[in-house]
Design an enzyme around this catalytic site. Sequence first.
Site: not given
Ligand code: SAJ
Length: 448
Positions: A223, A277
């Site tokens: 995780k 996360c």
């Molecule tokens: N972000 C970037 N660049 C990227 C991807 C994301 O700058 O390429 C930023 C987003 O704008 C945001 C942050 O990172 O501010 C997090 O984005 P995220 O897409 O990872 O969304 P989260 O935080 O909801 O992540 C969750 C996480 N799931 C769990 O912890 C169970 C992550 O592991 C998953 O990959 C993500 O959801 C998902 O895509 O499902």
Amino acid sequence: MNSLADLRKRIQDKTARLAVVGMGYVGLSVAVEFASAGFDVRGVELRAERVELINQGRLPMDGNEPGLAEALTAAVTSHQLRVTTDYAQLATADVIILAVETPVDDQHIPRYEALRAALLALGPVLQPGVLVIIESTIAPGTMDQIVRPLLETSSRRTVNQDLYLGNCPERVMPGKLLVNLRHVSRVVGGMNPETAETMVALYQHIVHADLDVTDCVTAELVKTVENAYRDVQIAFANEVALICEAVGGDVWQVRTLVNKSPYRQMHLPGAGVGGHCIPKDPWLLVSNLGSQNVPVRLIPAARAINDSMPHHMAELVGKALAEMGRSMGGARILVLGYAYLEDSGDTRNSPSVALVELLRLQGAHVIIHDPYIAEYHDDLKVLANDCDAVILMVRHKPYLELDWGWLKSLLRTPILIDGRGIVDPGQAIACGLHLWTIGHGGAWTKAD
Ligand code: SAJ
């Protein structure tokens, strides 16, 4: 006393009594799913007003969670789900899932107060043979070093004898709670193989994806590693964006072409990394290495890079203002997007919160807009009026459809800083905007 074999039988015929401690995003959705599957589920939540709302069948959180409100109402109406503040009501539970917060503090130290409090409150009421499952994200080693000893002491029972213990981390995402819960595989860590087998028997009622059996420390590692992996990948993209700015490249074009190379998956650079996360789990991963002097360098460095991106956005707007003969002091700046994630109202660890603070410290008058947050949902026509710069921080769908020419007509100084690479340079130039895009050095003068 219940044996695990008895418990598996009662799980199979859904007569096992379940309980979920912590009615947050994770706990509430898993409680609703088991209730919808036909189990009798008792929820425990400390916040009485939250208990009240849920027992009325109403969602206690904002945001758009497809299917959750209807499933909650049905679960409460059918009496499959009842929520209480009273741990004593868990005395007859056969399986208890803990989904309480496990934040890290400003020094990146895990704060397990909520987890410890839940284990201390739970222990005295546990019936013999109960299965306790931790869904919260915890540092590797926490099950063995904190959860097991605390629960054995508070319950006066012995794990793998008259108490069973496992770790099943969640993989949900705001906006996709139910779909992720149902269709994303999960790691099932048991303190012994039979416990893991019993956990699989339980989760297969709601999870229609792989349930991968392993031990607790592996579940804790998977995780925290999967989120540290994502953070490092994003940090790499952000560092390449800074390099592109310095050498006159365009990171968005570079990323597209890099990803045409086999086995490359360069992530999206941007204005920062928020959420509950990704900014937290890398610190959990490296927080419990004991006396081993593991040279952990990459993961903290990635965190530092991602945390620096709001500062970089503030630098870009300062440069853009200076180029137009204006200073930050007294400038009216509109920030588009206050949530941490597109099409969400969740502001936890949002890069926009950090950016707004920075701009205000430099004397700017900052106006916030976010279509998914009631407090910031005012009319853009009013908010943008007379502004000296607009900063786009989140890829909210309404911003993808925005008429930038219309917005420009409202501004006092036509500056647009694009933190997510969504504004078409040709369009911006055509309507007279001075467009700066993260990962592209300086204002666009021509659409490449
Ligand atoms: N972000 C970037 N660049 C990227 C991807 C994301 O700058 O390429 C930023 C987003 O704008 C945001 C942050 O990172 O501010 C997090 O984005 P995220 O897409 O990872 O969304 P989260 O935080 O909801 O992540 C969750 C996480 N799931 C769990 O912890 C169970 C992550 O592991 C998953 O990959 C993500 O959801 C998902 O895509 O499902």
